[in-house]
Design a protein around this motif. Structure first.
Motif, mmCIF file in Angstrom:
data_model
loop_
_atom_site.group_PDB
_atom_site.id
_atom_site.type_symbol
_atom_site.label_atom_id
_atom_site.label_comp_id
_atom_site.label_asym_id
_atom_site.label_seq_id
_atom_site.Cartn_x
_atom_site.Cartn_y
_atom_site.Cartn_z
ATOM 1 N N LYS A 1 0.845 -0.995 -0.121
ATOM 2 C CA LYS A 1 0.072 0.096 -0.073
ATOM 3 C C LYS A 1 0.949 1.189 0.046
ATOM 4 O O LYS A 1 1.701 1.233 0.646
ATOM 5 N N ASN A 2 0.346 2.203 -0.686
ATOM 6 C CA ASN A 2 1.151 3.344 -0.810
ATOM 7 C C ASN A 2 0.180 4.689 -1.163
ATOM 8 O O ASN A 2 -0.837 4.503 -1.595
ATOM 9 N N ILE A 3 0.721 5.880 -0.798
ATOM 10 C CA ILE A 3 0.281 7.049 -1.201
ATOM 11 C C ILE A 3 0.978 7.434 -2.064
ATOM 12 O O ILE A 3 2.214 7.920 -1.867
ATOM 13 N N SER A 4 0.567 8.209 -3.323
ATOM 14 C CA SER A 4 1.314 8.764 -4.292
ATOM 15 C C SER A 4 0.868 10.038 -4.724
ATOM 16 O O SER A 4 -0.277 10.365 -4.887
ATOM 17 N N ILE A 5 1.732 11.186 -4.469
ATOM 18 C CA ILE A 5 1.258 12.606 -4.623
ATOM 19 C C ILE A 5 2.112 12.911 -5.911
ATOM 20 O O ILE A 5 3.509 12.969 -5.852
ATOM 21 N N ILE A 6 1.238 13.322 -6.987
ATOM 22 C CA ILE A 6 1.837 13.345 -8.436
ATOM 23 C C ILE A 6 1.538 14.569 -8.925
ATOM 24 O O ILE A 6 0.310 15.205 -9.127
#
Length: 294
Positions: free
Chosen positions: A89-94
């Protein structure tokens, strides 16, 4: 190594994308994209390849991946097994601040942020107190929309630009845009190495996987990874060994064999060459750091 150009899907309503991902394992093909990415590991562990750097990642780690920086995150083998309950699981801010206008980053108020984004082309690992705060901020950003999200991101970038807790991973900047190309061969080679590094892999064998002669493969691999095949393989193996030494509690001999080394003296030399420590020194140093942190 010719990475895959990864197109980030966007909508007209957002200039910043936030993805909360939950999969059996992380996306493990070498790729790059024009946007900057802040990747927060919520759950999962494995091996990262960022620019020309190889290392281990675990839950709680945060990476800042600059524009056009080749990278992949490959989960450990256990995550690929059937009927496992393990998750990645991860959060990606792009985002791409350049999309806000040509002159935006030229404003004097954004000089430090501009420098941070340039620095991120080497791939950054956020450490210490900065990591703790950014981890919390990433979760808060999930619930922000529109202009509030943009302003909040700028505030976090401003804080990071003043931090001394950012560690560059790659030895060089990847500040040019690679030409899009077919990467099937490259990722086939990477997957083969990652699946078989604990075995005795010969140069001829891996060259055959790439459908190249040995000489052509050596040129191809060195040109695109800035490492020889032997260097790449040893860094993958020693990274695996480091993880086992500090997490699994195996003996040095057991770790060496499991990492693909059948000669303990050669394993010790490679370990010190790559980490700067002997295996016993590495265990002692890590144990001391763990005790200080707790």
């Amino acid at each position: 190594m010719k990475p895959l150009l990864f197109k980030i899907a966007k909508t007209e309503e957002e200039s910043i994308r936030i993805l909360q991902e939950d999969y059996p394992y992380f996306y493990d093909n070498l790729h790059y994209h024009s946007e900057t990415q802040i990747m927060v590991i919520l759950e999962g562990e494995g091996t990262y390849f960022v620019g020309d750097a190889i290392g281990n990642f675990k839950a709680g780690d945060i990476f800042i991946l600059g524009s056009n920086l080749p990278h992949f995150f490959r989960s450990d083998k256990s995550y690929y097994e059937e009927n496992t309950h393990l998750r990645s699981k991860n959060i990606s801010i792009i985002f791409s601040l350049e999309s806000l206008g040509e002159k935006f980053l030229e404003l004097p108020e954004f000089y430090a942020i501009k420098q941070l984004l340039h620095y991120s082309k080497r791939g950054l690992m956020v450490q210490g107190n900065a990591r703790t705060k950014l981890y919390q901020s990433a979760n808060k950003m999930l619930h922000k929309k529109g202009i509030e999200r943009l302003i909040y991101l700028l505030k976090q970038l401003h804080k990071l630009s003043r931090s001394n807790e950012l560690m560059a991973l790659s030895h060089i900047n990847f500040d040019h845009e690679p030409k899009p190309t077919d990467t099937k061969k490259v990722n086939t080679v990477i997957n083969f190495i990652m699946d078989n590094f604990s075995k005795d892999i010969t140069l001829a064998e891996v060259a055959n996987v790439a459908n190249l002669s040995v000489n052509a493969f050596c040129r191809f691999f060195k040109q695109h990874t800035r490492k020889t095949f032997s260097q790449f393989l040893n860094e993958i193996r020693i990274g695996h060994a480091c993880k086992q030494l500090i997490e699994e509690g195996y003996s040095v001999k057991e770790v060496a064999f499991d990492s693909g080394y059948y000669n303990i003296s050669y394993f010790n030399r490679q370990f010190k060459s790559i980490t700067g420590y002997t295996p016993s020194q590495y265990i002692k140093t890590h144990t001391q750091k763990h005790h200080r942190a707790s």
